[in-house]
Each structure stands twice: as structure tokens, then as C-alpha cells.
Design an enzyme around this catalytic site. Structure first.
Site, short mmCIF file in Angstrom:
data_model
loop_
_atom_site.label_atom_id
_atom_site.label_comp_id
_atom_site.label_asym_id
_atom_site.label_seq_id
_atom_site.Cartn_x
_atom_site.Cartn_y
_atom_site.Cartn_z
CG ASP A 1 -1.93 1.08 1.27
OD1 ASP A 1 -3.11 0.75 1.09
OD2 ASP A 1 -1.56 2.26 1.44
CG ASN B 1 -4.50 11.11 -5.77
OD1 ASN B 1 -3.90 11.05 -6.83
ND2 ASN B 1 -5.20 10.11 -5.29
CG HIS C 1 -7.08 11.43 -9.77
ND1 HIS C 1 -7.21 10.43 -10.71
CD2 HIS C 1 -7.66 10.98 -8.63
CE1 HIS C 1 -7.84 9.41 -10.17
NE2 HIS C 1 -8.12 9.71 -8.90
CG ASP D 1 -4.12 8.03 -12.50
OD1 ASP D 1 -4.52 7.60 -11.40
OD2 ASP D 1 -4.88 8.42 -13.40
CD GLU E 1 -4.07 3.52 -1.24
OE1 GLU E 1 -5.07 2.88 -1.56
OE2 GLU E 1 -3.88 3.96 -0.09
N1 LIG Z 1 -4.63 8.86 -8.67
C1 LIG Z 1 -5.40 7.87 -8.26
N2 LIG Z 1 -5.82 7.84 -6.98
C2 LIG Z 1 -6.57 6.83 -6.56
C3 LIG Z 1 -6.96 5.79 -7.43
N3 LIG Z 1 -7.72 4.92 -6.72
C4 LIG Z 1 -7.79 5.39 -5.45
N4 LIG Z 1 -7.10 6.55 -5.34
C5 LIG Z 1 -6.91 7.41 -4.17
O1 LIG Z 1 -6.14 6.76 -3.21
C6 LIG Z 1 -6.28 7.50 -2.00
C7 LIG Z 1 -6.24 6.52 -0.85
O2 LIG Z 1 -6.17 7.27 0.31
P1 LIG Z 1 -6.20 6.72 1.78
O3 LIG Z 1 -6.94 5.38 1.78
O4 LIG Z 1 -6.72 7.76 2.66
O5 LIG Z 1 -4.74 6.35 2.08
P2 LIG Z 1 -3.41 7.19 2.13
O6 LIG Z 1 -3.62 8.63 1.85
O7 LIG Z 1 -2.45 6.50 1.23
O8 LIG Z 1 -2.96 7.03 3.62
P3 LIG Z 1 -2.25 5.80 4.24
O9 LIG Z 1 -2.61 4.58 3.44
O10 LIG Z 1 -2.79 5.73 5.64
O11 LIG Z 1 -0.79 6.06 4.23
C8 LIG Z 1 -7.59 8.24 -2.11
O12 LIG Z 1 -7.31 9.61 -2.19
C9 LIG Z 1 -8.18 7.78 -3.43
O13 LIG Z 1 -8.87 8.79 -4.11
C10 LIG Z 1 -6.52 5.87 -8.79
O14 LIG Z 1 -6.81 4.99 -9.63
N5 LIG Z 1 -5.75 6.91 -9.15
#
Ligand SMILES: Nc1nc2c(ncn2[C@@H]2O[C@H](COP(=O)(O)OP(=O)(O)OP(=O)(O)O)[C@@H](O)[C@H]2O)c(=O)[nH]1
Length: 314
Positions: A185, A193, A198, A202, A229
Site C-alpha cells: 500500500d 493526489n 490525480h 496515476d 492504491e
Molecule cells: N490517482 C489515483 N488515486 C486513486 C486511485 N484509486 C484510489 N485513489 C486514491 O487513493 C487514495 C487513498 O487514500 P487513503 O486510503 O486515505 O490512504 P493514504 O492517503 O495513502 O494514507 P495511508 O494509506 O494511511 O498512508 C484516495 O485519495 C483515493 O482517491 C486511482 O486509480 N488513481
């Protein structure tokens, strides 16, 4: 009661080509052909009476059907077969040929009768259908493949669990080997992002997928995008230490250099939290339980400050 005259008129009138050959004599000489045969083959009766039928093969002599016809004639049997024949003008047609022996009153074969049908259209249609079917099959398997691939990263998506992962799972079970699952992760991905956009996120996802695929490149490894992610790596043969070593290699590879996420040369360095589990698959444990254990270990890595590998047994 039918007269001989009616029989003759019937054979002369039928739309199928008729050919009668002697049973004995050099190569079964032709003694009768009807007008439909002349029309079909382009040969006049006067040109072919007394000859054997091989002229119909023309240049199409490499067909296995020819040996089958020869064997049927030698054994005095009837045969229904489709083969390529050549007309007098050199054009090829598909001939559905039915050959039967004609016997005299004491049961001796005296002649053979061949009934010929031009089935070119039917055969070509069938060939086209078979080709279309094959292309459809190819397209279907491509679609099936595409369906299991995440379009952004090129890694497998969750649909691959049913097939690709099941194969690895079954193989590890058969060989009583280990299977390890790495739950990977990206740390603070939301911040990437939010800060860079965004599409910059990606770029990181594509980068991570490439790193995972290049490091977990064995046939017995599968890289799967599990969620936004989150990726999982399923690997057979790796025991605890090897699985942890693999996870540490991933950790250092992604944080090795900042990657360009947007113009003009905006670079980001990201880190990973990786949960690892490893064990032998057996009847009392499921793949989902392996993933859940790795997920818990990954969560623990987050809690302990991120950018680390945590192992949890199964
Ligand atoms: N750019 C992009 N972002 C994505 C995609 N799928 C999910 N996300 C983003 O991934 C982010 C996941 O955030 P969180 O689950 O809060 O996790 P984090 O910010 O990495 O925090 P921690 O995991 O605790 O370190 C969210 O902002 C989603 O919008 C994608 O296909 N592309």
C-alpha cells in the site's frame, strides 16, 4: 413398370453429374457420363469416354481423399466424400462425390457409379464460418484476458483471483509448498493526489506496478491491483524469510529515486507499507485468509510509522 428408356432419360435428366466406369480394366475406364456431368466439368462426353477419372483431379493430386476413394474402389465399397476437382478450364470446384458399386445378377461388381455435386459454395461458406468462429474465439480470449487486466497499471485486477491465483494456490497445495502474500500500500497517497493532482497519483500507481512486475517476475508470482492504491503479490515457493526479503527489496526500489509525476520535472518520492504472510495452503485455510493476514500486517506497518515491512503468520 419402368422401361430402360425411362431409366436412361432419368440419368440424362438429373441435375447431379453422373459417371459410370467399368469395374475391371485399366484404371476403371469411363463408359457413361450424363449431360449434367459435362456441364459441371466442362468436358465433352466424346473427350472422356474410355479414360480413367483421374483427369478430374487436375493439379489437385495431394488430397488424402484420393487414397480413400482408391481404397473404397479396390474393396468394392461405396463412399461419400468431398474433394477438390478441376474443370476443363482449370477452375477448381468442391465435388461431393458418392461412389457405389454396381453388381450383376450373381453379385459380381461390374461397374461403379459416381454421383457428383458441386458444393463449392457450401464448403466455402463453411470455411468462412470456421474462420469467423476462430477469430471470434481469439477475440473472446483477448477480451477475457483484457477483463482480468487493470487498464491503468497493466497488473491483474481482482477478477484474476478466480483463475490465475487459483492455479498458483492449487499448485502450492499439490506440492505442499509455501505460498506468500504481500499486501502493498502506498503511504500518504491521498496527499500525493491532493498536492500534485490525480494524474500524478496515476503515474505513481503505474510506477509501482512496473516495479512490482519487474521484481516479482517469476512465473510463480502474480501481481494484482487489489484496490485503489493497494496491490498484492502472490508468490509460491517463498517461505517467511524469502517473502520478507522480497518485500524489503520492493521497499528500497520505490524509494530509490524520485519519479517525475508532471511537467516541468515535478518529482515525487513515495514509500510503501507492506504486510507479509507466508504458509502452506491446506484444506482448513483459504486464500482470502492469507490476504486478510497480509492486510492486517500492512495495517500494523501503517500504525508503526509506515515505510516498513511487517510479517504476520497464518
Ligand atoms: N490517482 C489515483 N488515486 C486513486 C486511485 N484509486 C484510489 N485513489 C486514491 O487513493 C487514495 C487513498 O487514500 P487513503 O486510503 O486515505 O490512504 P493514504 O492517503 O495513502 O494514507 P495511508 O494509506 O494511511 O498512508 C484516495 O485519495 C483515493 O482517491 C486511482 O486509480 N488513481
Amino acid at each position: 413398370m419402368l422401361t430402360k428408356d425411362i431409366y436412361l432419360k432419368a440419368t440424362d435428366s438429373t441435375r447431379d453429374g453422373l459417371i459410370i466406369t467399368k469395374a475391371k480394366g485399366k484404371e476403371n475406364p469411363i463408359v457413361y457420363v450424363n449431360p449434367a456431368f459435362e456441364l459441371l466439368s466442362g468436358f465433352r462426353k466424346s473427350e472422356i469416354l474410355g479414360k480413367d477419372c483421374r483427369f478430374l483431379q487436375g493439379t489437385e493430386i495431394d488430397q488424402p481423399q484420393i487414397a480413400e476413394i482408391r481404397a473404397a474402389i479396390d474393396n468394392g465399397e461405396s463412399i461419400l466424400i468431398t474433394l477438390r476437382n478441376q474443370r476443363k478450364d482449370g477452375s477448381i470446384f468442391w465435388n461431393e462425390l458418392s461412389i457405389s458399386p454396381i453388381k450383376n445378377d450373381i453379385g459380381e461388381i461390374t461397374h461403379f457409379i459416381g454421383i457428383q455435386k458441386d458444393v463449392t459454395e457450401k464448403v466455402e461458406l463453411k470455411n468462412k464460418l470456421m474462420e469467423a468462429n476462430k477469430s471470434l474465439g481469439d477475440l473472446n480470449s483477448k477480451l477475457e484476458q483484457d477483463n482480468k487486466i487493470d487498464s491503468l497499471t497493466g497488473a491483474y485486477n481482482r477478477k484474476a483471483i478466480n483463475h490465475e491465483v487459483s492455479i498458483l494456490w492449487a499448485s502450492a497445495k499439490r506440492s505442499n509448498g509455501h505460498i506468500s502474500v504481500l499486501f502493498v500500500d502506498i503511504d500518504h497517497f491521498k496527499a500525493i493526489n491532493d498536492t500534485y493532482g490525480h494524474s500524478a497519483g496515476d503515474v505513481c500507481l503505474k510506477h509501482l506496478s512496473n516495479v512490482l512486475k519487474s521484481i516479482c517476475e517469476r512465473e510463480s508470482d502474480i501481481v494484482l491491483r487489489y484496490g485503489g492504491e493497494e496491490f498484492i503479490v502472490v508468490s509460491i515457493g517463498n517461505k517467511k524469510d524469502a517473502a520478507i526479503a522480497l518485500a524489503n527489496k520492493l521497499l528500497s526500489s520505490v524509494s530509490y529515486e524520485a519519479i517525475k509525476v508532471k511537467e516541468p520535472d515535478i518529482r515525487v518520492k513515495y514509500t510503501l507499507s507492506i504486510g507479509v504472510t507466508s504458509g502452506r495452503p491446506h484444506s482448513k485455510v483459504t486464500f482470502e485468509e492469507f490476504v486478510a493476514a497480509a492486510d492486517k500486517a500492512m495495517y500494523e506497518a501503517k500504525m508503526r510509522g509506515r515505510n516498513m515491512v511487517v510479517f504476520r503468520g497464518i
